[in-house]
Design a protein around this motif. Sequence first.
Motif, short mmCIF file in Angstrom:
data_model
loop_
_atom_site.label_atom_id
_atom_site.label_comp_id
_atom_site.label_asym_id
_atom_site.label_seq_id
_atom_site.Cartn_x
_atom_site.Cartn_y
_atom_site.Cartn_z
N GLN A 21 18.21 65.37 47.08
CA GLN A 21 16.89 65.09 47.62
C GLN A 21 16.98 64.42 48.98
OE1 GLN A 21 13.80 65.79 46.22
NE2 GLN A 21 15.06 67.03 44.86
N PRO A 22 16.02 64.68 49.89
CA PRO A 22 15.93 63.87 51.10
C PRO A 22 15.84 62.40 50.71
CG PRO A 22 14.49 65.76 51.28
CD PRO A 22 14.99 65.73 49.85
N GLY A 23 16.48 61.56 51.47
CA GLY A 23 16.54 60.14 51.15
C GLY A 23 17.80 59.74 50.40
N THR A 24 18.58 60.73 49.95
CA THR A 24 19.83 60.43 49.25
C THR A 24 20.81 59.75 50.20
OG1 THR A 24 19.57 62.32 47.77
CG2 THR A 24 21.80 61.46 48.03
N VAL A 25 21.33 58.62 49.78
CA VAL A 25 22.35 57.91 50.56
C VAL A 25 23.69 58.55 50.27
CG1 VAL A 25 23.52 55.71 50.93
CG2 VAL A 25 21.04 55.76 50.58
N GLY A 57 30.50 58.34 67.07
CA GLY A 57 29.93 57.05 67.44
C GLY A 57 28.96 56.57 66.38
N ASP A 58 27.72 56.29 66.80
CA ASP A 58 26.72 55.82 65.85
C ASP A 58 25.82 56.97 65.37
OD1 ASP A 58 25.34 56.26 68.19
OD2 ASP A 58 24.33 54.32 68.21
N LYS A 59 26.26 58.21 65.58
CA LYS A 59 25.51 59.38 65.12
C LYS A 59 26.30 60.14 64.07
CE LYS A 59 23.04 60.12 69.41
NZ LYS A 59 22.75 61.05 70.49
N ALA A 60 25.57 60.85 63.22
CA ALA A 60 26.18 61.67 62.19
C ALA A 60 25.50 63.04 62.19
CB ALA A 60 26.04 61.02 60.82
N PHE A 61 26.29 64.09 61.93
CA PHE A 61 25.80 65.46 61.93
C PHE A 61 26.22 66.11 60.62
CE2 PHE A 61 26.75 64.05 66.19
CZ PHE A 61 25.58 64.34 66.87
N GLY A 62 25.27 66.67 59.89
CA GLY A 62 25.55 67.25 58.57
C GLY A 62 25.34 68.75 58.55
N TYR A 63 26.18 69.44 57.77
CA TYR A 63 26.10 70.90 57.63
C TYR A 63 26.51 71.31 56.22
CZ TYR A 63 26.04 70.69 62.68
OH TYR A 63 25.71 70.39 63.97
N ASP A 116 24.65 76.17 58.92
CA ASP A 116 23.37 75.72 58.38
C ASP A 116 23.36 74.20 58.31
OD1 ASP A 116 21.82 78.13 57.80
OD2 ASP A 116 23.47 78.62 56.46
N PRO A 117 22.41 73.57 59.01
CA PRO A 117 22.39 72.11 59.05
C PRO A 117 21.84 71.50 57.76
CG PRO A 117 20.51 72.97 60.23
CD PRO A 117 21.35 74.16 59.82
N VAL A 118 22.35 70.32 57.46
CA VAL A 118 21.77 69.43 56.46
C VAL A 118 21.46 68.17 57.26
CG1 VAL A 118 22.05 68.18 54.30
CG2 VAL A 118 23.16 70.42 54.60
N PRO A 119 20.22 68.00 57.69
CA PRO A 119 19.90 66.86 58.58
C PRO A 119 20.20 65.52 57.92
CG PRO A 119 18.11 68.46 58.53
CD PRO A 119 19.06 68.84 57.45
N VAL A 120 20.86 64.67 58.68
CA VAL A 120 21.17 63.31 58.23
C VAL A 120 20.80 62.34 59.33
CG1 VAL A 120 23.01 64.03 56.65
CG2 VAL A 120 23.58 63.44 59.01
N HIS A 121 20.59 61.11 58.95
CA HIS A 121 20.34 60.04 59.91
C HIS A 121 20.98 58.75 59.38
CE1 HIS A 121 16.98 59.62 57.06
NE2 HIS A 121 16.94 58.35 57.43
N ILE A 122 21.01 57.75 60.22
CA ILE A 122 21.57 56.45 59.84
C ILE A 122 20.42 55.50 59.58
CG2 ILE A 122 23.13 54.57 60.50
CD1 ILE A 122 24.41 57.43 60.32
N LYS A 123 20.45 54.89 58.40
CA LYS A 123 19.42 53.91 58.03
C LYS A 123 20.11 52.74 57.35
CE LYS A 123 15.15 53.31 55.48
NZ LYS A 123 14.18 53.93 54.56
N ASN A 126 23.71 53.13 56.56
CA ASN A 126 24.11 54.19 55.66
C ASN A 126 23.79 55.57 56.23
OD1 ASN A 126 25.00 52.60 53.36
ND2 ASN A 126 22.85 52.06 53.11
N ILE A 127 24.59 56.56 55.86
CA ILE A 127 24.29 57.96 56.18
C ILE A 127 23.35 58.47 55.09
CG2 ILE A 127 25.23 60.26 56.57
CD1 ILE A 127 27.97 58.82 57.08
N VAL A 128 22.18 58.95 55.52
CA VAL A 128 21.12 59.33 54.58
C VAL A 128 20.67 60.75 54.90
CG1 VAL A 128 18.78 58.74 53.79
CG2 VAL A 128 20.36 56.92 54.48
N ILE A 129 20.41 61.55 53.87
CA ILE A 129 19.86 62.89 54.07
C ILE A 129 18.41 62.75 54.53
CG2 ILE A 129 19.24 65.06 52.97
CD1 ILE A 129 21.70 64.76 51.22
N SER A 130 18.09 63.44 55.62
CA SER A 130 16.76 63.32 56.24
C SER A 130 15.72 64.18 55.54
CB SER A 130 16.83 63.77 57.71
OG SER A 130 17.75 62.99 58.43
N GLY A 131 14.50 63.69 55.56
CA GLY A 131 13.33 64.46 55.14
C GLY A 131 12.54 64.84 56.36
N PRO A 132 11.48 65.64 56.20
CA PRO A 132 10.69 66.08 57.35
C PRO A 132 10.19 64.93 58.24
CG PRO A 132 10.03 67.28 55.40
CD PRO A 132 10.98 66.21 54.95
#
Length: 136
Positions: A21-25, A57-63, A116-123, A126-132
């Motif tokens: 689910q989006p929001g998964t850490v 760096g301080d960014k993460a990219f998911g696929y 195919d991307p799996v959008p992630v962000h840092i919160k 933590n690396i977290v799966i992004s939602g819309p």
Amino acid sequence: MADALTKPDPFLWRTRPRAPQPGTVLAPLSELEDGSAREFIFGRGTTVFSMFVVRRGDKAFGYLNLCPHYSSPLNYRTGHFLNEDGSRIRCTMHFAEFRIEDGFGVAGAAQNCWLDPVPVHIKDGNIVISGPGDLS
């Protein structure tokens, strides 16, 4: 899966079996060394959901862990996701290479195709799966 003419849908991954689910850490950012990649697996058996995250760096990219050339895992042979100097994502089966920042194929059998991307962000570190609502 995205093709050579279409930039991939950032939420197509949600249609795959066992997609988290989006929001998964996924992990603390500190557990992924800068310039490295790590696989994350959800489920097991034939419907396993496999993705990976690359840290820059301080960014993460998911696929999704799926080569657009042959639908095999990118880390098929060695367990690694990056080329020797860490500048690109590499399929260890066919040696296709992709830009880390957007997953576009720049060399080899999957040239001009997209991962195919799996959008992630840092919160909160933590690396977290992004939602819309997390995409800007």
